[in-house]
Structures are given as structure tokens and as C-alpha cells.
Design a protein around this motif. Structure first.
Motif, PDB file in Angstrom:
ATOM      1  N   VAL A   1       3.948  -2.941  -9.975  1.00  0.00           N
ATOM      2  CA  VAL A   1       3.228  -1.956 -10.797  1.00  0.00           C
ATOM      3  C   VAL A   1       4.130  -0.752 -11.076  1.00  0.00           C
ATOM      4  O   VAL A   1       4.207  -0.274 -12.212  1.00  0.00           O
ATOM      5  N   ILE A   2       4.829  -0.284 -10.066  1.00  0.00           N
ATOM      6  CA  ILE A   2       5.718   0.862 -10.257  1.00  0.00           C
ATOM      7  C   ILE A   2       6.832   0.513 -11.242  1.00  0.00           C
ATOM      8  O   ILE A   2       7.157   1.305 -12.127  1.00  0.00           O
ATOM      9  N   GLU A   3       7.412  -0.672 -11.096  1.00  0.00           N
ATOM     10  CA  GLU A   3       8.474  -1.107 -12.012  1.00  0.00           C
ATOM     11  C   GLU A   3       7.983  -1.166 -13.456  1.00  0.00           C
ATOM     12  O   GLU A   3       8.741  -0.881 -14.384  1.00  0.00           O
ATOM     13  N   GLU A   4       6.727  -1.537 -13.654  1.00  0.00           N
ATOM     14  CA  GLU A   4       6.143  -1.654 -14.997  1.00  0.00           C
ATOM     15  C   GLU A   4       5.729  -0.313 -15.593  1.00  0.00           C
ATOM     16  O   GLU A   4       5.433  -0.233 -16.782  1.00  0.00           O
ATOM     17  N   THR A   5       5.677   0.723 -14.771  1.00  0.00           N
ATOM     18  CA  THR A   5       5.150   2.007 -15.210  1.00  0.00           C
ATOM     19  C   THR A   5       6.291   2.970 -15.510  1.00  0.00           C
ATOM     20  O   THR A   5       6.984   3.428 -14.596  1.00  0.00           O
TER      21      THR A   5
ATOM     22  N   PRO B   1      -0.651  -0.105 -13.849  1.00  0.00           N
ATOM     23  CA  PRO B   1       0.039   1.030 -14.468  1.00  0.00           C
ATOM     24  C   PRO B   1      -0.897   2.119 -14.990  1.00  0.00           C
ATOM     25  O   PRO B   1      -0.630   3.315 -14.795  1.00  0.00           O
ATOM     26  N   ASP B   2      -1.988   1.732 -15.647  1.00  0.00           N
ATOM     27  CA  ASP B   2      -2.913   2.734 -16.185  1.00  0.00           C
ATOM     28  C   ASP B   2      -3.531   3.570 -15.078  1.00  0.00           C
ATOM     29  O   ASP B   2      -3.619   4.796 -15.183  1.00  0.00           O
TER      30      ASP B   2
ATOM     31  N   LEU C   1      -2.353   4.060 -12.071  1.00  0.00           N
ATOM     32  CA  LEU C   1      -1.299   4.862 -11.460  1.00  0.00           C
ATOM     33  C   LEU C   1      -1.054   6.128 -12.276  1.00  0.00           C
ATOM     34  O   LEU C   1      -1.038   7.232 -11.732  1.00  0.00           O
ATOM     35  N   ARG C   2      -0.897   5.989 -13.572  1.00  0.00           N
ATOM     36  CA  ARG C   2      -0.670   7.149 -14.448  1.00  0.00           C
ATOM     37  C   ARG C   2      -1.857   8.108 -14.407  1.00  0.00           C
ATOM     38  O   ARG C   2      -1.685   9.337 -14.340  1.00  0.00           O
TER      39      ARG C   2
END
Length: 123
Positions: free
Chosen positions: A22-26, A111-112, A114-115
Motif C-alpha cells: 500500500v505504501i509503495e502504491e501511494t 492508498p485512499d 492512508l492519504r
């Protein structure tokens, strides 16, 4: 743009991998370290000085709630986002107990989310 440094804390390898993905995608987030216990999280957070800690609630040794309390007591504490398999309703209690910025179920973490959690914690 400033990159948000993230420490990932979970005692289960599949969840560590999922959170890392998830972090890599964000965009704008970078994993700087991983820990598998509350004690290790405190040590690594002191060394790495992450902006954000993704903290599992259930950990061996001191749990994620106690580790979060200890991190939040630092002079410049990181933002802590709690993650667990407990339902969303448990999140308010967890946040009240330890001072975390937010709670997200592991199944809803992406990702959403997380942001959104980062934006809400830093506004």
C-alpha cells in the motif's frame, strides 16, 4: 513535495507485506522500516524518526496501544495510525485509550485510506 516516512509495525508477515505494498502504491509515502513487536517499534521509531507509524493493535510483548502511548509521549511524536482486524466500532475506543490519530481495519486499508488518515491527522 515532502515524502512521508513510514514505520510499519505488525507481527504477521502477510500484513507487513500488504502494508508495504500500500505504501509503495501511494505517491508521497515511503516505508523506512519494519518492526514486529511493540518494543521493537519504539526502538526503531527512536532511530528512524518516522513521520507516520502504521501500528497493529495486537502485538507480542507490549501491544500496539501501549507502544502508541509511549511513542506519543516523545517530544516530537510521530502520527500513529492503528490497524487491526477488529471492526470500525472498536477504533474509537482504541484511539481514546492511546492517543492514535486514527484507526482503520486491515481489510479497508489502501492508498485512499492512508492519504485520508494522514491528511486528517496533519490538518
Amino acid at each position: 513535495m515532502t515524502v512521508v516516512s513510514v514505520l510499519i509495525v505488525d507481527d504477521q508477515a502477510p500484513f507487513l507485506r500488504a502494508m508495504s505494498a500500500v505504501i509503495e502504491e501511494t505517491f508521497g509515502f515511503e516505508a523506512v522500516g519494519k518492526a514486529s513487536s511493540g518494543e521493537e517499534a519504539i526502538v526503531k521509531a527512536g532511530a528512524l524518526l518516522p513521520d507516520l507509524v502504521l501500528m497493529d493493535v495486537n502485538l507480542p510483548g507490549i501491544d500496539g496501544l501501549e507502544a502508541t502511548r509511549r511513542l506519543r509521549a516523545h517530544r516530537s511524536p510521530p502520527v500513529v495510525l492503528l490497524l487491526s482486524t477488529y471492526d470500525e466500532d472498536a477504533g474509537a475506543r482504541f484511539i481514546a485509550e492511546c492517543g492514535a490519530a486514527a484507526y482503520v481495519t486491515k481489510s479497508a486499508f489502501g492508498p485512499d485510506r492512508l492519504r485520508e488518515a494522514w491528511a486528517a491527522a496533519t490538518d
